[in-house]
Every structure is written in C-alpha cells, then in structure tokens.
Design a protein around this motif. Sequence first.
Motif, PDB file in Angstrom:
ATOM      1  N   ILE A 148       0.222  -7.061  -5.451  1.00 32.22           N
ATOM      2  CA  ILE A 148      -0.571  -6.258  -4.839  1.00 32.22           C
ATOM      3  C   ILE A 148       0.777  -5.407  -4.144  1.00 32.22           C
ATOM      4  CG2 ILE A 148      -1.480  -5.929  -2.401  1.00 32.22           C
ATOM      5  CD1 ILE A 148      -3.160  -8.413  -3.044  1.00 32.22           C
ATOM      6  N   PHE A 149       2.040  -6.021  -3.823  1.00 36.29           N
ATOM      7  CA  PHE A 149       3.263  -5.333  -3.314  1.00 36.29           C
ATOM      8  C   PHE A 149       4.414  -5.024  -4.556  1.00 36.29           C
ATOM      9  CE2 PHE A 149       1.419  -8.216  -0.398  1.00 36.29           C
ATOM     10  CZ  PHE A 149       1.575  -7.387   0.897  1.00 36.29           C
ATOM     11  N   GLN A 150       4.076  -5.207  -5.827  1.00 33.99           N
ATOM     12  CA  GLN A 150       4.775  -4.983  -6.600  1.00 33.99           C
ATOM     13  C   GLN A 150       5.707  -3.624  -6.809  1.00 33.99           C
ATOM     14  OE1 GLN A 150       3.446  -5.626 -10.793  1.00 33.99           O
ATOM     15  NE2 GLN A 150       5.322  -5.778 -11.535  1.00 33.99           N
ATOM     16  N   TRP A 151       4.993  -2.436  -6.590  1.00 30.26           N
ATOM     17  CA  TRP A 151       5.543  -1.142  -6.949  1.00 30.26           C
ATOM     18  C   TRP A 151       5.524  -0.512  -5.619  1.00 30.26           C
ATOM     19  CZ3 TRP A 151       8.394  -1.650 -10.907  1.00 30.26           C
ATOM     20  CH2 TRP A 151       7.750  -2.531 -11.811  1.00 30.26           C
ATOM     21  N   LEU A 152       5.435  -1.088  -4.497  1.00 31.17           N
ATOM     22  CA  LEU A 152       5.330  -0.547  -3.104  1.00 31.17           C
ATOM     23  C   LEU A 152       6.869  -0.393  -2.594  1.00 31.17           C
ATOM     24  CD1 LEU A 152       2.366  -2.108  -1.363  1.00 31.17           C
ATOM     25  CD2 LEU A 152       2.200   0.197  -2.758  1.00 31.17           C
ATOM     26  N   THR A 153       7.009   0.785  -1.805  1.00 28.19           N
ATOM     27  CA  THR A 153       8.382   0.728  -1.006  1.00 28.19           C
ATOM     28  C   THR A 153       8.432  -0.221   0.177  1.00 28.19           C
ATOM     29  OG1 THR A 153       7.613   2.294   0.538  1.00 28.19           O
ATOM     30  CG2 THR A 153       8.491   3.274  -1.637  1.00 28.19           C
ATOM     31  N   PRO A 154       9.466  -0.620   0.611  1.00 27.05           N
ATOM     32  CA  PRO A 154       9.277  -1.443   1.866  1.00 27.05           C
ATOM     33  C   PRO A 154       8.146  -0.773   2.976  1.00 27.05           C
ATOM     34  CG  PRO A 154      11.436  -1.410   1.081  1.00 27.05           C
ATOM     35  CD  PRO A 154      10.881  -0.183   0.438  1.00 27.05           C
ATOM     36  N   GLU A 155       8.251   0.489   3.321  1.00 26.02           N
ATOM     37  CA  GLU A 155       7.494   1.038   4.092  1.00 26.02           C
ATOM     38  C   GLU A 155       6.151   0.974   3.916  1.00 26.02           C
ATOM     39  OE1 GLU A 155      10.376   2.668   2.587  1.00 26.02           O
ATOM     40  OE2 GLU A 155      11.587   2.417   4.034  1.00 26.02           O
ATOM     41  N   GLN A 156       5.811   1.130   2.624  1.00 24.73           N
ATOM     42  CA  GLN A 156       4.173   1.043   2.180  1.00 24.73           C
ATOM     43  C   GLN A 156       3.874  -0.262   2.376  1.00 24.73           C
ATOM     44  OE1 GLN A 156       5.011   2.546  -1.900  1.00 24.73           O
ATOM     45  NE2 GLN A 156       3.873   4.662  -1.463  1.00 24.73           N
ATOM     46  N   SER A 157       4.817  -1.339   1.977  1.00 23.03           N
ATOM     47  CA  SER A 157       4.419  -2.559   2.015  1.00 23.03           C
ATOM     48  C   SER A 157       3.975  -3.179   3.353  1.00 23.03           C
ATOM     49  CB  SER A 157       5.439  -3.662   1.318  1.00 23.03           C
ATOM     50  OG  SER A 157       6.417  -3.645   1.994  1.00 23.03           O
ATOM     51  N   ALA A 158       4.708  -2.644   4.409  1.00 23.79           N
ATOM     52  CA  ALA A 158       4.404  -2.791   6.024  1.00 23.79           C
ATOM     53  C   ALA A 158       3.423  -2.376   6.288  1.00 23.79           C
ATOM     54  CB  ALA A 158       5.756  -2.469   6.523  1.00 23.79           C
ATOM     55  N   LYS A 159       2.611  -1.500   5.746  1.00 23.67           N
ATOM     56  CA  LYS A 159       1.187  -0.711   6.078  1.00 23.67           C
ATOM     57  C   LYS A 159       0.221  -1.221   5.138  1.00 23.67           C
ATOM     58  CE  LYS A 159       3.724   3.255   7.943  1.00 23.67           C
ATOM     59  NZ  LYS A 159       3.869   4.730   7.932  1.00 23.67           N
ATOM     60  N   VAL A 160       0.274  -2.653   4.327  1.00 27.39           N
ATOM     61  CA  VAL A 160      -0.796  -2.541   3.544  1.00 27.39           C
ATOM     62  C   VAL A 160      -2.004  -3.104   4.318  1.00 27.39           C
ATOM     63  CG1 VAL A 160       0.527  -3.170   1.599  1.00 27.39           C
ATOM     64  CG2 VAL A 160      -0.007  -5.019   2.992  1.00 27.39           C
ATOM     65  N   MET A 161      -2.055  -3.619   5.576  1.00 25.18           N
ATOM     66  CA  MET A 161      -3.079  -4.155   6.278  1.00 25.18           C
ATOM     67  C   MET A 161      -3.711  -3.032   6.828  1.00 25.18           C
ATOM     68  SD  MET A 161      -3.136  -7.038   5.146  1.00 25.18           S
ATOM     69  CE  MET A 161      -4.341  -8.081   5.986  1.00 25.18           C
ATOM     70  N   GLU A 162      -3.321  -1.955   6.795  1.00 27.73           N
ATOM     71  CA  GLU A 162      -3.803  -0.541   7.393  1.00 27.73           C
ATOM     72  C   GLU A 162      -5.079   0.106   6.503  1.00 27.73           C
ATOM     73  OE1 GLU A 162      -0.950   2.208   8.313  1.00 27.73           O
ATOM     74  OE2 GLU A 162       0.102   0.884   9.656  1.00 27.73           O
ATOM     75  N   LYS A 163      -5.094  -0.315   5.233  1.00 27.28           N
ATOM     76  CA  LYS A 163      -6.109  -0.009   4.630  1.00 27.28           C
ATOM     77  C   LYS A 163      -7.205  -1.087   4.190  1.00 27.28           C
ATOM     78  CE  LYS A 163      -2.970   3.248   1.957  1.00 27.28           C
ATOM     79  NZ  LYS A 163      -2.312   3.241   0.772  1.00 27.28           N
ATOM     80  N   PRO A 164      -8.492  -0.897   4.584  1.00 29.03           N
ATOM     81  CA  PRO A 164      -9.269  -2.031   4.418  1.00 29.03           C
ATOM     82  C   PRO A 164      -9.428  -2.605   3.193  1.00 29.03           C
ATOM     83  CG  PRO A 164     -10.330  -0.166   5.597  1.00 29.03           C
ATOM     84  CD  PRO A 164      -8.922   0.264   5.105  1.00 29.03           C
ATOM     85  N   ASP A 165      -9.389  -1.687   1.855  1.00 31.47           N
ATOM     86  CA  ASP A 165      -9.579  -2.344   0.563  1.00 31.47           C
ATOM     87  C   ASP A 165      -8.337  -3.208   0.252  1.00 31.47           C
ATOM     88  OD1 ASP A 165     -10.661  -2.630  -1.735  1.00 31.47           O
ATOM     89  OD2 ASP A 165      -9.218  -1.494  -2.814  1.00 31.47           O
ATOM     90  N   THR A 166      -7.251  -2.727   0.397  1.00 29.67           N
ATOM     91  CA  THR A 166      -5.820  -3.500   0.425  1.00 29.67           C
ATOM     92  C   THR A 166      -5.685  -4.748   1.469  1.00 29.67           C
ATOM     93  OG1 THR A 166      -4.929  -1.518  -0.364  1.00 29.67           O
ATOM     94  CG2 THR A 166      -3.514  -3.352   0.146  1.00 29.67           C
ATOM     95  N   ALA A 167      -6.123  -4.567   2.412  1.00 21.98           N
ATOM     96  CA  ALA A 167      -6.111  -5.768   3.360  1.00 21.98           C
ATOM     97  C   ALA A 167      -6.893  -6.969   3.131  1.00 21.98           C
ATOM     98  CB  ALA A 167      -6.547  -5.195   4.944  1.00 21.98           C
ATOM     99  N   HIS A 168      -8.268  -6.334   2.443  1.00 19.07           N
ATOM    100  CA  HIS A 168      -9.229  -7.501   2.063  1.00 19.07           C
ATOM    101  C   HIS A 168      -8.419  -8.191   0.875  1.00 19.07           C
ATOM    102  CE1 HIS A 168     -12.892  -9.276   0.926  1.00 19.07           C
ATOM    103  NE2 HIS A 168     -12.769  -9.087  -0.251  1.00 19.07           N
ATOM    104  N   ARG A 169      -7.865  -7.377  -0.181  1.00 15.32           N
ATOM    105  CA  ARG A 169      -7.244  -8.223  -1.237  1.00 15.32           C
ATOM    106  C   ARG A 169      -5.985  -8.912  -0.931  1.00 15.32           C
ATOM    107  NH1 ARG A 169      -4.683  -3.810  -4.877  1.00 15.32           N
ATOM    108  NH2 ARG A 169      -4.381  -5.754  -5.896  1.00 15.32           N
TER     109      ARG A 169
END
Length: 136
Positions: A63-84
């Motif tokens: 899930i985090f593989q190609w995210l920047t550190p900033e994007q990875s810190a915000k994954v729980m803000e998106k319901p679909d990603t938060a659920h995953r």
Amino acid sequence: MSEEHGVTEGEKGEKGEEGAGERIDRLQRRLAEFAAARGWDPFHTPKNLAVALSVEAAELVEIFQWLTPEQSAKVMEKPDTAHRVADEVADVLAYLLQFCEVLGVDVLDALAAKIERNELRFPVPGAPGADRHSSE
C-alpha cells in the motif's frame, strides 16, 4: 456487537471495560475457534503461520510502496485506503496472535521484555551510562 470494538455487551467486564490482555486472549480464542471449525488446525504450524504473517505484512507494505513520506502520512484520510490499511493490519495481527498461540508466546510479555532490553541497549542520549552501548 459494537463494530468499533468488536465486543458484545456480554463480553465486557464488570465495569464495562476489558483490559488489553483479556481482549487479546479473547481474540486468540476466537481465531482458534474459527480455524478449528473449518479444519484448518493441521495447517496452522509455526512455519506456515510465520510465512502467512510475512505475506500479510508485505501486503501492508505494498500500500505504501510508491508513496512519498508525505503521502504515506495521509493514507488514513482517504476512506478506501484507510480501509485497506486497517484490513492488512488486522491480517498481520491475526496471524501474529495465532503464531503466538501455537508457540505459547505471551505477546504482551514478549513486547514488554523487548522494550526493556531496548531501553538498556539504547539509553537516552546524555543519561548516565548513555555513552556505553550494550554490545560493549
């Protein structure tokens, strides 16, 4: 059953709360009963559970593989990603708890002991004795 905590009213303690140790024990029993009811016990060997744990941890990493550190810190803000993320965390924890159950490891005791060893091994900088590393 409360979706937030996965606890029915009858499973709560006298004060309406359940301690972490009791909750982990209850979840381990539920996982064991789930596997036993499906005849999966013969497959729940330490090796198989360790492999499954590794696979689920890799799915979390994916899930985090190609995210920047900033994007990875915000994954729980998106319901679909938060659920995953929550699903993969649950899978990792489920296999870890099953692994510990099969081998007789008390997960909370093991974690507490590891933290204590790390506190000795990596003292707070500037504290007395902090200039020595435990490997010395």
